[in-house]
Design a protein around this motif. Structure first.
Motif, short mmCIF file in Angstrom:
data_model
loop_
_atom_site.label_atom_id
_atom_site.label_comp_id
_atom_site.label_asym_id
_atom_site.label_seq_id
_atom_site.Cartn_x
_atom_site.Cartn_y
_atom_site.Cartn_z
N GLY A 102 -23.31 2.59 -126.91
CA GLY A 102 -23.27 3.12 -128.27
C GLY A 102 -22.00 3.85 -128.60
N ALA A 103 -21.32 4.44 -127.62
CA ALA A 103 -20.07 5.17 -127.85
C ALA A 103 -19.46 5.51 -126.50
N PRO A 104 -18.13 5.63 -126.42
CA PRO A 104 -17.51 6.01 -125.15
C PRO A 104 -18.01 7.33 -124.61
N GLU A 105 -18.38 8.24 -125.52
CA GLU A 105 -18.87 9.55 -125.08
C GLU A 105 -20.17 9.43 -124.28
N VAL A 106 -20.95 8.40 -124.55
CA VAL A 106 -22.20 8.21 -123.81
C VAL A 106 -21.89 7.79 -122.38
N GLN A 107 -20.87 6.97 -122.22
CA GLN A 107 -20.46 6.57 -120.87
C GLN A 107 -20.00 7.78 -120.07
N LYS B 202 -28.70 14.22 -122.22
CA LYS B 202 -27.27 14.38 -122.47
C LYS B 202 -26.67 13.08 -123.02
N MET B 203 -27.12 11.94 -122.52
CA MET B 203 -26.67 10.66 -123.07
C MET B 203 -27.09 10.53 -124.53
N GLN B 204 -28.32 10.92 -124.81
CA GLN B 204 -28.80 10.84 -126.19
C GLN B 204 -28.03 11.80 -127.11
N ASP B 205 -27.76 12.99 -126.64
CA ASP B 205 -26.98 13.95 -127.43
C ASP B 205 -25.61 13.39 -127.75
N ALA B 206 -24.98 12.75 -126.75
CA ALA B 206 -23.66 12.17 -126.98
C ALA B 206 -23.74 11.01 -127.96
N PHE B 207 -24.80 10.21 -127.84
CA PHE B 207 -25.01 9.09 -128.77
C PHE B 207 -25.19 9.61 -130.20
N ASP B 208 -26.02 10.62 -130.36
CA ASP B 208 -26.28 11.16 -131.69
C ASP B 208 -25.03 11.77 -132.31
N LYS C 107 -30.56 -1.51 -127.70
CA LYS C 107 -29.46 -0.86 -128.43
C LYS C 107 -29.77 -0.79 -129.92
N SER C 108 -30.35 -1.83 -130.50
CA SER C 108 -30.71 -1.80 -131.91
C SER C 108 -31.75 -0.72 -132.19
N LYS C 109 -32.65 -0.53 -131.24
CA LYS C 109 -33.67 0.51 -131.39
C LYS C 109 -33.05 1.91 -131.29
N LEU C 110 -32.02 2.05 -130.45
CA LEU C 110 -31.29 3.31 -130.43
C LEU C 110 -30.67 3.58 -131.80
N ASP C 111 -30.09 2.52 -132.37
CA ASP C 111 -29.41 2.66 -133.65
C ASP C 111 -30.35 3.09 -134.77
N ASP C 112 -31.56 2.53 -134.79
CA ASP C 112 -32.48 2.85 -135.88
C ASP C 112 -33.40 4.03 -135.56
N GLY C 113 -33.23 4.61 -134.38
CA GLY C 113 -33.98 5.79 -134.02
C GLY C 113 -35.36 5.54 -133.46
N SER C 114 -35.73 4.29 -133.26
CA SER C 114 -37.06 3.99 -132.73
C SER C 114 -37.11 4.08 -131.21
N ALA C 115 -35.96 4.30 -130.57
CA ALA C 115 -35.90 4.49 -129.12
C ALA C 115 -34.88 5.58 -128.81
N THR C 116 -35.06 6.24 -127.69
CA THR C 116 -34.09 7.21 -127.20
C THR C 116 -33.90 7.00 -125.71
#
Length: 426
Positions: free
Chosen positions: A388-393, A416-422, A223-232
Motif C-alpha cells: 500500500g505504501a513504502p512506509e508500510v514496508q 504499526k503496519m496499519q497505522d503506516a498504511f492509513d 489489498k482492495s479490501k485494505l483500500d476500502d477499509g473492509s480489512a486491516t
C-alpha cells in the motif's frame, strides 16, 4: 517498494496516483520482407549471454537486420530514463513491471506507457496469452506495452545436498518446518539463514513467503479490501505469520546472530552447508551457485500451516518493451513478437532461473525449480504483496526486528503496519 538482488529490481509497490498521459503508437506489422536495417537495444549486462543468444536467433531469422544491444551495469534504469528524456533511447528497452500512470522518471511499464513512450503491442498474438493475474504488470488502459518475461520465486531456497546428507526432505507443512529446525540444531546447523539484520529487506522475506498461503493466495483481493477499509492488517492472517515468525525465532530456526546477519551472509551460509535454506527471491540463488557451483539446490514454497494448502509467492523480473519513438519500428515490433515465441521464451526464463509467465509447452523446469514451477502451473501462487505504501514496508521490516527483540507483539507489528498504511493514504 523495491527488492534488489541480482535482477536489479523485482517489482515496485507504491500508492496509486492520478492517471495522466496518453498511449503509445500502434506497432507496425512485421514481415520477412520489411524487417531490415539496424535494431538497437539496452539491457542489463548481468544477462548479456541470455539476450545475446536470443539476438543471434533473431538475426538468423531476419538476416537483413543487424542488432546492436548496449549492455550496462549499475543503474541501468536510470540510464534508460535519461535516454528517454533526451530522445536518445534505443529501439528495445529493458523495463520494470507495473508502476503507476502519470509523471515520473522511473522506467516501469505503466508509467512509461501512460506518457506515450512505449509502443503498443496489442496487435501481437502473444498478448492474448498473458495470464490475467500478470496483465497489470505490462498493460495500460487495456493495451499491452511489454513482454512480461519470467516469474521468479520468493520462496525457500534449500541446499539439497545438505538435506540429503542429513537424511532430510523439503518441508511440506508448518510442522515439517519446525521439525527441520530441530533436526538442524541436532546436526550443529540451523534451518533458515534469514538476513534479519538487513533492515531494508531482510526481515520481510519470510513474511512475504508465508503470507502467500495465509493471506494473498486465499484472498487475492486483500489489498482492495485494505483500500476500502473492509480489512486491516491487525485483523488478518498477517498476525498469524508474525506468530510463526516469533516461534521460529524462539526455537532457533535462524541460528545464532540472526539479527546481525545480512541476506548475502545468509546465502553464503546455505552455500557452505552451515544452514539448510533461506527464504528469499530466486535471484539470490545465483550468488549461492557462484559461491558453491557444484552444490545442488531446490526452490520450494515455505509452508505456513498444516492443512496442505501451500501457495508460493511469485514476482516478475525484468520486462522488455519497444520505444514508441523507435528509429526502426518495424524491426522493433518483429523483435518483440520473436521474443515471445516459445523457444525464445524458454531461453529468457532459463537465463533468469525463472519460469515463463506466458504458458509454454516447450518449457521444462530444471530440477531445482520443479516445486516452484508445479505450484505456478496449478495456480497455487500469489503475486508479491502490494503493501500500500513504502512506509508500510518500513513498518514491516522494523516491526519484525522489534518483535524478535521482545519489544513488540504480533498484534502490535500489524497495528504499526496499519497505522503506516492509513497515514500514507489520508
Amino acid at each position: 517498494m523495491k527488492i534488489r538482488y541480482g535482477l536489479g529490481v523485482a517489482t515496485v509497490l507504491v500508492a496509486t496516483i492520478a492517471l495522466a498521459g496518453c498511449s503509445g503508437s500502434p506497432a507496425p506489422a512485421a514481415s520477412d520482407g520489411s524487417v531490415s536495417g539496424t535494431l538497437t537495444g539496452v539491457f542489463d549486462v548481468n544477462f548479456k549471454d541470455t539476450m545475446e543468444e536470443i539476438v543471434a536467433n533473431f538475426e538468423k531469422k531476419y538476416p537483413d537486420v543487424k542488432v546492436e544491444f548496449n549492455y550496462q551495469g549499475g543503474d541501468v534504469g536510470g540510464l534508460i530514463s535519461t535516454q528517454l528524456q533526451a530522445n536518445t533511447a534505443p529501439d528495445i528497452l529493458l523495463t520494470f513491471p507495473g508502476g503507476d500512470a502519470g509523471s515520473g522518471a522511473n522506467v516501469n511499464v505503466v508509467t512509461l506507457a501512460s506518457q506515450g513512450k512505449l509502443m503498443d503491442l496489442s496487435d501481437q498474438a502473444w498478448t492474448n496469452e498473458v495470464p490475467e493475474i500478470w496483465q497489470s504488470e505490462v498493460a495500460y488502459k487495456d493495451k499491452t506495452y511489454a513482454y512480461p518475461g519470467a516469474a521468479q520465486p520468493l520462496a525457500a531456497i534449500y541446499n539439497q545436498d545438505a538435506l540429503d546428507d542429513a537424511g532430510l526432505t523439503v518441508p511440506e507443512t508448518l510442522s515439517d518446518v519446525y521439525e527441520l529446525c530441530e533436526a538442524a540444531a541436532a546436526d550443529g546447523m540451523y534451518a533458515y539463514a534469514q538476513g534479519l539484520g538487513e533492515t531494508l529487506a531482510g526481515p520481510q522475506m519470510l513474511s512475504f513467503g508465508q503470507t502467500a498461503s495465509l493471506v494473498y493466495g486465499p484472498d487475492p483481493d486483500f489489498k482492495s479490501k485494505l483500500d476500502d477499509g473492509s480489512a486491516t492488517y491487525q485483523d488478518s492472517a498477517w498476525v498469524d505469520q508474525f506468530e510463526i515468525y516469533q516461534k521460529m525465532f524462539d526455537e532457533g530456526c535462524f541460528g545464532e546472530g540472526a539479527l546481525g546477519r545480512d541476506r548475502k551472509q545468509g546465502g553464503d551460509a546455505v552455500a557452505a552447508g552451515k544452514a539448510f535454506g533461506i527464504v528469499d527471491v530466486g535471484a539470490a540463488k545465483s550468488a549461492m551457485v557462484a559461491t558453491s557451483p557444484d552444490t545442488q539446490y531446490v526452490v520450494a514454497g515455505i509452508p505456513a500451516s498444516d492443512d496442505g494448502d501451500l501457495y508460493v509467492t511469485a514476482l516478475p523480473g525484468y520486462t522488455v518493451a519497444a520505444n514508441a519513438a523507435a528509429k526502426n519500428p518495424t524491426a522493433a515490433a518483429a523483435f518483440m513478437e520473436f521474443l515471445a515465441e516459445p523457444a525464445q521464451s524458454v531461453i529468457y526464463a532459463n537465463g533468469f532461473s525463472s519460469v515463463p509467465i506466458i504458458p509454454n509447452d516447450e518449457y521444462t523446469a530444471p530440477a531445482d525449480l520443479e516445486p516452484f514451477a508445479a505450484l505456478l502451473a496449478s495456480g497455487q501462487y500469489a503475486k508479491l504483496p502490494n503493501l500500500g505504501a513504502p512506509e508500510v514496508q518500513v513498518a514491516l521490516n522494523e516491526g519484525v526486528q522489534s518483535l524478535l527483540l521482545g519489544d513488540d507483539t504480533p498484534e502490535s507489528v500489524a497495528e504499526k503496519m496499519q497505522d503506516a498504511f492509513d497515514a500514507a493514504n489520508k
